[in-house]
Design an enzyme around this catalytic site. Sequence first.
Site, PDB file in Angstrom:
ATOM      1  N   HIS A 173       0.856  -1.037   0.152  1.00 38.32           N
ATOM      2  CA  HIS A 173       0.084  -0.087  -0.099  1.00 38.32           C
ATOM      3  C   HIS A 173       0.873   1.306  -0.126  1.00 38.32           C
ATOM      4  CE1 HIS A 173      -4.332  -1.300   1.335  1.00 38.32           C
ATOM      5  NE2 HIS A 173      -3.571  -2.359   0.525  1.00 38.32           N
TER       6      HIS A 173
ATOM      7  N   CYS B 197      -7.500   0.798   3.086  1.00 40.71           N
ATOM      8  CA  CYS B 197      -7.869  -0.178   4.059  1.00 40.71           C
ATOM      9  C   CYS B 197      -8.784   0.642   4.943  1.00 40.71           C
ATOM     10  CB  CYS B 197      -6.534  -0.637   4.851  1.00 40.71           C
ATOM     11  SG  CYS B 197      -7.205  -1.547   6.186  1.00 40.71           S
TER      12      CYS B 197
END
Lengths: 314, 314
Positions: B222, B253
């Site tokens: 990420h 997320c």
Amino acid sequence: MSAPGLPMVVPAQDLPERVRIHEVGPRDGLQNEKSAVPTEVKAEFIHRLADAGLTTVEATSFVRPEWVPQLADAEQLFPLLGDLRGVALPVLVPNRRGLDRALALGARRIAVFASATESFAKANLNRTLDESLAVFEPVVRHAKDEGVHVRGYVSMCFGDPWEGAVPLHQVVRVCRALMAMGCDELSLGDTIGVATPGHVLELLAALNEEGVPTNVLGVHFHDTYGQALANTYAALEHGVTTVDASAGGLGGCPYAKSATGNLATEDLVWMLQGLGIETGVDLGRLTATSVWLAEQLGRSSPSRTVRALSPKDQ
Amino acid sequence: MSAPGLPMVVPAQDLPERVRIHEVGPRDGLQNEKSAVPTEVKAEFIHRLADAGLTTVEATSFVRPEWVPQLADAEQLFPLLGDLRGVALPVLVPNRRGLDRALALGARRIAVFASATESFAKANLNRTLDESLAVFEPVVRHAKDEGVHVRGYVSMCFGDPWEGAVPLHQVVRVCRALMAMGCDELSLGDTIGVATPGHVLELLAALNEEGVPTNVLGVHFHDTYGQALANTYAALEHGVTTVDASAGGLGGCPYAKSATGNLATEDLVWMLQGLGIETGVDLGRLTATSVWLAEQLGRSSPSRTVRALSPKDQ
């Protein structure tokens, strides 16, 4: 194992122990702002960057005020930085007139801004590549006579918006010319952000082969295509220890299509800190500085790390 | 030497010749959208991704509709993808009920979603780590009995928002347990984006040492702190050939603070293309797909490459 707001430290093999970050935000960042930032804000920005542990902060530019009105206050700004001890404050000078202005204010480090391509030399400096090198030659010589440290920027080292891919030999030629003039260090610029790691490694190897050692080379990546940090990592593996970055990701190139600009110093520091590479920078203080500057500018920072660490969504 | 909109190709030493991109946008990206995207838009998105050359596209999730209402249309969506030949379409299943729903529709690839930490297992699955592994065990076994390919996601492999740094042995334990159940491949997730390259290399080496070979490992980074592509480059140097990414950088997320999410497939493809690593992906088509989806969603893509290549500032 890791403190809040800091990555876990896990060194990788064969990387430098220490990296010097050449902070370009106050010059390269602010010169690309639409309107000029007040001189006092610039001075506070530079003081805060120094407080955050940055040891090299490119402060301003002594170009003709009509050309870069955002930095037209160099004469007013530079004296406000006199109390910064132990911090190198290079300034950009385009020619002999700019050098004289910088020397009159006591500048001890200058930078000249060359191009690896004819097209950018023409667009940015309105000269051919050889004409621009001929202008820099006496500037660099005079600076060296005065004991001043000289950095040579080489822009468009990887791609050029008009010419496409830039041949290695062209970059090598400009780098060698700048070193022959007496430059102490070079900064290899990916001005439009197109480079990928193999290209970076190939250029560094070509320069080494042609007598330009890694210890005089800095890298200056732009995040236009999101490649800046991966390219930096490859350069570190090659042994590069000077990396240019801009606090909060400030700035960009007015000739590049995207607004996305310099590698954000915070994103760089996150990686270096995680790798256990010393920079002397306090990431919390640096992030707070970028958040503060973003408030002054009235818009959010594009740095991922600044956004992740700032107390609210900017 | 380089075409417009593509990087110059300069390979680096000792990298894989080919990388398989595991595209997670339709599942991991769209499940994090505030409101559900119409089923026909999802189907068109997946068809466009396949047309752009992506060979693995995670299509949807068979979780309880109340839990992830954004993907509650899995039964309607999956039959719309029946004409996609040669494209692997894995689907996420949380338990036996989800597996049965997926198998009933003819799914040939599934994924289970485990966590390396107790805190995230509790938050995401409302079970202890061992309880969640115990739930997956019969799911994976039954899938294997049916000849279905199984991917095991391991989230929070590097840091956890509640626990901080995650010990290597904890990640290794979960990975080994998933392999022992019969998983064909694993995806190592840096769910909160804190990892740096040394940490990535250390985990890969630890897994190899404990009997989990690189050829079953994918990486899932990420970009919360801007580290995703540098971490990917380090993983490629280790020999990893499966990389997860999300078209246009879609998703994130819900437990991570920043909105910044998955590595953008376009930024990844720019780097891989520049390195001469085959992916089969047409960057222009992929970017056009992300621009089109951004219009459907009514907001711009966070991918640097999409922004740089799109015809206007989105």
